[in-house]
Design an enzyme around this catalytic site. Sequence first.
Site, PDB file in Angstrom:
ATOM      1  N   ASP A  91       0.841  -1.195   0.000  1.00  0.00           N
ATOM      2  CA  ASP A  91       0.000   0.000   0.000  1.00  0.00           C
ATOM      3  C   ASP A  91       0.877   1.247   0.000  1.00  0.00           C
ATOM      4  O   ASP A  91       1.632   1.480   0.945  1.00  0.00           O
ATOM      5  CB  ASP A  91      -0.889   0.024   1.257  1.00  0.00           C
ATOM      6  CG  ASP A  91      -1.810   1.237   1.265  1.00  0.00           C
ATOM      7  OD1 ASP A  91      -2.857   1.175   0.599  1.00  0.00           O
ATOM      8  OD2 ASP A  91      -1.459   2.251   1.901  1.00  0.00           O
TER       9      ASP A  91
ATOM     10  N   TYR B 208       2.929   9.818  -0.149  1.00  0.00           N
ATOM     11  CA  TYR B 208       3.995   9.256   0.686  1.00  0.00           C
ATOM     12  C   TYR B 208       5.376   9.536   0.078  1.00  0.00           C
ATOM     13  O   TYR B 208       6.396   9.366   0.766  1.00  0.00           O
ATOM     14  CB  TYR B 208       3.840   7.745   0.880  1.00  0.00           C
ATOM     15  CG  TYR B 208       2.524   7.310   1.507  1.00  0.00           C
ATOM     16  CD1 TYR B 208       1.661   8.222   2.115  1.00  0.00           C
ATOM     17  CD2 TYR B 208       2.136   5.976   1.492  1.00  0.00           C
ATOM     18  CE1 TYR B 208       0.455   7.817   2.671  1.00  0.00           C
ATOM     19  CE2 TYR B 208       0.930   5.565   2.063  1.00  0.00           C
ATOM     20  CZ  TYR B 208       0.091   6.495   2.636  1.00  0.00           C
ATOM     21  OH  TYR B 208      -1.095   6.080   3.185  1.00  0.00           O
TER      22      TYR B 208
ATOM     23  N   LYS C  34      -2.677   6.069  -4.406  1.00  0.00           N
ATOM     24  CA  LYS C  34      -3.812   6.962  -4.111  1.00  0.00           C
ATOM     25  C   LYS C  34      -3.646   8.335  -4.754  1.00  0.00           C
ATOM     26  O   LYS C  34      -2.519   8.865  -4.824  1.00  0.00           O
ATOM     27  CB  LYS C  34      -3.956   7.141  -2.589  1.00  0.00           C
ATOM     28  CG  LYS C  34      -3.905   5.828  -1.821  1.00  0.00           C
ATOM     29  CD  LYS C  34      -4.119   5.965  -0.332  1.00  0.00           C
ATOM     30  CE  LYS C  34      -3.791   4.660   0.379  1.00  0.00           C
ATOM     31  NZ  LYS C  34      -2.418   4.536   0.874  1.00  0.00           N
TER      32      LYS C  34
ATOM     33  N   HIS D  18      -7.628   9.558  -1.934  1.00  0.00           N
ATOM     34  CA  HIS D  18      -6.979   9.420  -0.616  1.00  0.00           C
ATOM     35  C   HIS D  18      -7.871   9.888   0.541  1.00  0.00           C
ATOM     36  O   HIS D  18      -7.835   9.313   1.630  1.00  0.00           O
ATOM     37  CB  HIS D  18      -5.650  10.190  -0.615  1.00  0.00           C
ATOM     38  CG  HIS D  18      -4.653   9.669   0.376  1.00  0.00           C
ATOM     39  ND1 HIS D  18      -3.312   9.582   0.118  1.00  0.00           N
ATOM     40  CD2 HIS D  18      -4.790   9.197   1.644  1.00  0.00           C
ATOM     41  CE1 HIS D  18      -2.686   9.083   1.176  1.00  0.00           C
ATOM     42  NE2 HIS D  18      -3.561   8.841   2.114  1.00  0.00           N
TER      43      HIS D  18
HETATM   44  N1  LIG Z   1      -5.543   6.079   3.602  1.00  0.00           N
HETATM   45  C1  LIG Z   1      -5.033   6.812   4.570  1.00  0.00           C
HETATM   46  O1  LIG Z   1      -5.403   7.974   4.775  1.00  0.00           O
HETATM   47  C2  LIG Z   1      -3.995   6.214   5.468  1.00  0.00           C
HETATM   48  C3  LIG Z   1      -3.656   6.853   6.667  1.00  0.00           C
HETATM   49  C4  LIG Z   1      -2.723   6.248   7.496  1.00  0.00           C
HETATM   50  C5  LIG Z   1      -2.149   5.047   7.118  1.00  0.00           C
HETATM   51  N2  LIG Z   1      -2.473   4.457   5.916  1.00  0.00           N
HETATM   52  C6  LIG Z   1      -1.829   3.203   5.481  1.00  0.00           C
HETATM   53  O2  LIG Z   1      -1.851   2.259   6.553  1.00  0.00           O
HETATM   54  C7  LIG Z   1      -0.529   1.861   6.834  1.00  0.00           C
HETATM   55  C8  LIG Z   1      -0.357   1.493   8.304  1.00  0.00           C
HETATM   56  O3  LIG Z   1      -0.696   2.568   9.138  1.00  0.00           O
HETATM   57  P1  LIG Z   1       0.390   3.417   9.950  1.00  0.00           P
HETATM   58  O4  LIG Z   1       1.579   3.631   9.105  1.00  0.00           O
HETATM   59  O5  LIG Z   1      -0.339   4.577  10.501  1.00  0.00           O
HETATM   60  O6  LIG Z   1       0.836   2.557  11.177  1.00  0.00           O
HETATM   61  P2  LIG Z   1       0.602   1.144  11.865  1.00  0.00           P
HETATM   62  O7  LIG Z   1       0.791   0.041  10.903  1.00  0.00           O
HETATM   63  O8  LIG Z   1      -0.631   1.229  12.662  1.00  0.00           O
HETATM   64  O9  LIG Z   1       1.855   1.178  12.871  1.00  0.00           O
HETATM   65  C9  LIG Z   1       3.161   1.379  12.396  1.00  0.00           C
HETATM   66  C10 LIG Z   1       4.042   1.752  13.580  1.00  0.00           C
HETATM   67  O10 LIG Z   1       4.188   0.642  14.434  1.00  0.00           O
HETATM   68  C11 LIG Z   1       5.545   0.214  14.461  1.00  0.00           C
HETATM   69  N3  LIG Z   1       5.527  -1.254  14.398  1.00  0.00           N
HETATM   70  C12 LIG Z   1       5.219  -2.043  13.339  1.00  0.00           C
HETATM   71  N4  LIG Z   1       5.278  -3.340  13.659  1.00  0.00           N
HETATM   72  C13 LIG Z   1       5.646  -3.388  14.966  1.00  0.00           C
HETATM   73  C14 LIG Z   1       5.909  -4.458  15.872  1.00  0.00           C
HETATM   74  N5  LIG Z   1       5.779  -5.730  15.482  1.00  0.00           N
HETATM   75  N6  LIG Z   1       6.268  -4.135  17.131  1.00  0.00           N
HETATM   76  C15 LIG Z   1       6.394  -2.851  17.522  1.00  0.00           C
HETATM   77  N7  LIG Z   1       6.176  -1.794  16.708  1.00  0.00           N
HETATM   78  C16 LIG Z   1       5.807  -2.063  15.433  1.00  0.00           C
HETATM   79  C17 LIG Z   1       6.223   0.846  13.273  1.00  0.00           C
HETATM   80  O11 LIG Z   1       7.565   1.133  13.542  1.00  0.00           O
HETATM   81  P3  LIG Z   1       8.781   0.582  12.617  1.00  0.00           P
HETATM   82  O12 LIG Z   1       8.503   1.002  11.195  1.00  0.00           O
HETATM   83  O13 LIG Z   1       9.969   1.237  13.216  1.00  0.00           O
HETATM   84  O14 LIG Z   1       8.761  -0.912  12.777  1.00  0.00           O
HETATM   85  C18 LIG Z   1       5.437   2.142  13.146  1.00  0.00           C
HETATM   86  O15 LIG Z   1       5.922   3.107  14.066  1.00  0.00           O
HETATM   87  C19 LIG Z   1       0.291   3.084   6.395  1.00  0.00           C
HETATM   88  O16 LIG Z   1       1.661   2.809   6.314  1.00  0.00           O
HETATM   89  C20 LIG Z   1      -0.379   3.411   5.099  1.00  0.00           C
HETATM   90  O17 LIG Z   1       0.031   2.518   4.076  1.00  0.00           O
HETATM   91  C21 LIG Z   1      -3.400   5.022   5.110  1.00  0.00           C
END
Ligand SMILES: NC(=O)c1ccc[n+]([C@@H]2O[C@H](COP(=O)([O-])OP(=O)(O)OC[C@H]3O[C@@H](n4cnc5c(N)ncnc54)[C@H](OP(=O)(O)O)[C@@H]3O)[C@@H](O)[C@H]2O)c1
Length: 267
Positions: free
Chosen positions: A47, A52, A77, A110
């Site tokens: 994704d 980004y 997106k 988005h």
């Molecule tokens: N459509 C939208 O508006 C929108 C908005 C937000 C997000 N998204 C998508 O959703 C994806 C995921 O959401 P997100 O990036 O907000 O965060 P998330 O997946 O909820 O959490 C990621 C965070 O958790 C840490 N992490 C990951 N695995 C871990 C583990 N096993 N143990 C401890 N910490 C861990 C990562 O750090 P490290 O990288 O240091 O491991 C990072 O700081 C995004 O990357 C994006 O692709 C879309």
Amino acid sequence: MALKDTFILKNGVSVPKIGLGTWQIPDGKEAYNSIKWALEAGYRHIDTAMAYGNEASVGRAIRDSGIPREEIFVTTKLPAQNKGYKIAHECFEKSLADLGLEYIDLYLIHAPWPWDQIGIDCTEGNLDSWRAFEEIYESGKVKAIGISNFEPKHIEPILAMCKHMPMVNQIRFHIGDRQEEVVDYCRDKDILITAYSPLATGRILNDKTILDVAEKYNASPAQICIKYCLQKDMVVIPKSTKKERIISNKELGFIIDDMDMKALDRL
Ligand SMILES: NC(=O)c1ccc[n+]([C@@H]2O[C@H](COP(=O)([O-])OP(=O)(O)OC[C@H]3O[C@@H](n4cnc5c(N)ncnc54)[C@H](OP(=O)(O)O)[C@@H]3O)[C@@H](O)[C@H]2O)c1
């Protein structure tokens, strides 16, 4: 294995249930390696988004992997502030070129509004974008089209005019924030939900209840958060740049029982 499990969209396209999120992964080595490690670990769903700024590295890692293109599901997106027919076409072509791919699997609006003007009414702009999305879909350059961060009030106008309905709505969904009204509405319309920020961008990993449930299943808190979304029947796209986390986040060979799911629902 969960990485091979898929949902089938209403047009027959398969979507792997687990994907790698890439928000806040800088373009270059970090994005390239994260995608490389994920693909090596068996992930087949990535994704990204123009916003980004990492499409070039994401695309390069996908092309270098040697995995047949049709085995990898790629989402990108249209930036939230870019609303309109012409700009939607232009942005799509730019994403395609930056990714260096011949087609994209899923293209999303988005957000219903620009991020610096959350809540403003952009209905006309979203409808104009959607007309472009339908043309891109019919051209075959994208296999499925959808929306992100849309609530029922944003979706209704699209349903009233569209030729092709949104197939996916990517929304914030994690333990403690479940947007039930949006989820129920989309289910009713056969729009697949993708749960973004399943770990609340890392903020819920020290929650006492989540830690207790994790201990019970001999799992990590992140695994509990990801499995929770899967057991709610949605696609889930955790992000990590760490190889060992990318690997452990897909080790989900346990089932959270009803009682524990209910305890997590109450958070
Ligand atoms: N459509 C939208 O508006 C929108 C908005 C937000 C997000 N998204 C998508 O959703 C994806 C995921 O959401 P997100 O990036 O907000 O965060 P998330 O997946 O909820 O959490 C990621 C965070 O958790 C840490 N992490 C990951 N695995 C871990 C583990 N096993 N143990 C401890 N910490 C861990 C990562 O750090 P490290 O990288 O240091 O491991 C990072 O700081 C995004 O990357 C994006 O692709 C879309």
